[in-house]
Design an enzyme around this catalytic site. Structure first.
Site, PDB file in Angstrom:
ATOM      1  N   GLU A 171      99.107  67.250 -29.893  1.00 59.27           N
ATOM      2  CA  GLU A 171      99.234  65.961 -29.108  1.00 59.27           C
ATOM      3  C   GLU A 171     100.092  64.774 -29.839  1.00 59.27           C
ATOM      4  O   GLU A 171      99.675  63.669 -30.057  1.00 59.27           O
ATOM      5  CB  GLU A 171      97.625  65.363 -29.478  1.00 59.27           C
ATOM      6  CG  GLU A 171      96.577  66.524 -28.700  1.00 59.27           C
ATOM      7  CD  GLU A 171      95.020  65.826 -28.811  1.00 59.27           C
ATOM      8  OE1 GLU A 171      95.026  64.587 -29.667  1.00 59.27           O
ATOM      9  OE2 GLU A 171      94.071  66.414 -28.260  1.00 59.27           O
ATOM     10  N   GLU A 282      92.028  75.392 -25.043  1.00 59.11           N
ATOM     11  CA  GLU A 282      90.946  74.403 -25.136  1.00 59.11           C
ATOM     12  C   GLU A 282      90.236  74.225 -23.862  1.00 59.11           C
ATOM     13  O   GLU A 282      89.669  73.367 -23.511  1.00 59.11           O
ATOM     14  CB  GLU A 282      91.243  73.083 -25.927  1.00 59.11           C
ATOM     15  CG  GLU A 282      92.020  73.198 -27.097  1.00 59.11           C
ATOM     16  CD  GLU A 282      91.920  71.864 -27.705  1.00 59.11           C
ATOM     17  OE1 GLU A 282      91.255  70.813 -27.489  1.00 59.11           O
ATOM     18  OE2 GLU A 282      92.738  71.818 -28.896  1.00 59.11           O
TER      19      GLU A 282
HETATM   20  C1  XIL Z   1      87.095  68.096 -30.847  1.00 57.75           C
HETATM   21  C2  XIL Z   1      85.811  68.929 -31.320  1.00 57.75           C
HETATM   22  O1  XIL Z   1      85.479  69.567 -30.303  1.00 57.75           O
HETATM   23  C3  XIL Z   1      84.694  68.055 -31.809  1.00 57.75           C
HETATM   24  O2  XIL Z   1      83.715  68.675 -32.363  1.00 57.75           O
HETATM   25  C4  XIL Z   1      85.391  66.924 -32.699  1.00 57.75           C
HETATM   26  O3  XIL Z   1      84.024  65.816 -32.843  1.00 57.75           O
HETATM   27  C5  XIL Z   1      86.480  66.047 -32.193  1.00 57.75           C
HETATM   28  O4  XIL Z   1      87.382  67.089 -31.739  1.00 57.75           O
HETATM   29  N1  XIL Z   1      91.491  68.223 -28.678  1.00 57.75           N
HETATM   30  C6  XIL Z   1      91.790  68.981 -29.766  1.00 57.75           C
HETATM   31  C7  XIL Z   1      90.296  69.246 -30.464  1.00 57.75           C
HETATM   32  O5  XIL Z   1      92.701  69.612 -30.131  1.00 57.75           O
HETATM   33  O6  XIL Z   1      90.346  69.631 -31.737  1.00 57.75           O
HETATM   34  C8  XIL Z   1      89.210  68.467 -29.985  1.00 57.75           C
HETATM   35  O7  XIL Z   1      88.064  69.112 -30.611  1.00 57.75           O
HETATM   36  C9  XIL Z   1      88.993  68.283 -28.517  1.00 57.75           C
HETATM   37  C10 XIL Z   1      90.231  67.687 -27.967  1.00 57.75           C
END
Ligand code: XIL
Length: 391
Positions: A171, A282
């Protein structure tokens, strides 16, 4: 009607096999994600601590039966694996258990993530006297570069040969439309202090620590034109400098209306032009009313978003959107090597208000599961008869 009752029968069969963790063979065997897409891409899932520790036994049964790759939802983030400065700064326990889980169950193990603005302790960006490191100060820049180097060497080195793919940088791109002129996210302390150099060094150091590991750049909303353009600018600039970026991770935190099938297709075509494999990293689809306004995976934005109740006929709309997305993935299977869901079931999900996954809070498959299976191209193999009997 017929479809629905067939689904219910299959759901029941799958539920039995999942809960009892007993494989079902023969024509009645329910289709699984990993078998259905075995000729297309690996199927992955992000797992949490209770699953890593095998306390959530129903979750583990589902993980093992449906997927052949795993990502760590939180245990490898800087704040988890390296919470303190100094010689005793690392907590490897949960990450070690995560990697051992993947090996025990013969799954491809992904690492997530080395350099990110979020879930990174404040000390990383502060001098020993507590003041913020400044990009204008050469000594401050060197402190941060040294920390990043040491972190990557230690973490990637520890799991060398075992973690097959690392999200090296997460990101780093700016959000916003055409009017946003910065390629990189100014609010990130990495960008503020080091600029693009942190990305270049992170990939080089990760490659030094494990030359065989696939190194990924990962981001969200890169389906949208302006951000996708920034992605392409960044990656081309890295490629021109021979920085070892080896795959593009598209998070794909979707909602019911976004991305549209056309946008997804256009984005995958465009991203593939970089000549690198694409990983969907994701995947989830927010089906809450408020989630329809959100096209961001920014963690803060998602803590507030979601809720407002489910949209009407949410299960069917979720199934349609998952069908659309998987049809696009299958059409681009030449370039897509891995599709990972961000969570096992709706109750585990970081967007749980949006019931965004294929399995409900009781580990039961939803109509979206069926829609995903149906999006596969027919395979002429032993599984064909079970698929035919299911529809
Ligand atoms: C999220 C997790 O799912 C949560 O448990 C945590 O509190 C916050 O992060 N982008 C990403 C992930 O790359 O690491 C994130 O995961 C969601 C957004």
């Amino acid at each position: 009607m017929k479809k629905l009752s067939t689904f219910t029968t299959r759901a029941a069969a799958l539920a039995v096999s999942v809960l009892a963790a007993a494989p079902v063979f023969g024509a009645d065997a329910p289709a699984t994600l990993k078998d259905t897409f075995q000729n297309d891409f690996l199927m992955g899932v992000a797992i949490n601590n209770r699953q890593i520790m095998e306390e959530d036994t129903n979750g583990v049964a589902l993980i093992v039966s449906q997927y052949n790759a795993i990502s760590p939802e939180n245990v490898m983030k800087w704040e988890a694996i390296h919470p303190r400065a100094g010689t005793n700064g690392y907590d490897f326990g949960p990450a070690d258990a995560y990697v051992a889980f993947g090996e025990k169950h013969h799954m491809m193990v992904v690492g997530h993530t080395l350099a990110w603005h979020s879930q990174t302790p404040a000390w990383v960006f502060r001098a020993d006297d507590g003041r913020q490191l400044q990009g204008t100060n050469e000594a401050d820049r060197q402190i941060l570069l040294d920390r990043l180097h040491e972190h990557i060497q230690t973490v990637v080195g520890r799991y060398k040969g075992r973690v097959k793919v690392w999200d090296v940088v997460n990101e780093a791109l700016s959000d916003g439309g055409e009017n946003e002129t910065n390629v990189l996210r100014r609010q990130s302390p990495w960008v503020r202090i080091l600029g693009q150099e942190f990305i270049e060094k992170a990939f080089q150091w990760a490659h030094e620590a494990d030359p065989d590991c696939i190194l990924r750049y990962n981001d969200y909303s890169i389906e949208n034109g302006p951000k996708r353009k920034r992605l392409i600018t960044l990656i081309k600039s890295l490629q021109a400098k021979h920085i070892p970026v080896m795959a593009i991770g598209s998070q794909t935190h979707a909602n019911l209306n976004w991305p549209t099938p056309q946008l997804e297709d256009e984005a995958l075509t465009d991203i593939a032009s970089l000549g690198l494999p694409i990983h969907i990293t994701e995947l989830d689809v927010d089906s809450s009313q408020r989630g329809q306004r959100n096209q961001s995976a920014d963690v803060a934005a998602n803590a507030q978003s979601g809720g407002g109740g489910q949209v009407s006929a949410a299960d069917q709309k979720l199934a349609e959107q998952y069908g659309n997305l998987f049809r696009a993935f299958v059409n681009h299977r030449k370039d897509i090597k891995l599709v990972t869901f961000w969570g096992v079931n709706d109750r585990d999900s970081w967007r749980r208000n949006g019931n965004p996954l294929l399995f409900d809070g009781n580990w039961q498959p939803k109509p979206a599961f069926d829609a995903v299976i149906k999006a596969a191209k027919p395979v002429i193999a032993t599984t064909a008869s079970s698929k035919d009997s299911a529809h």
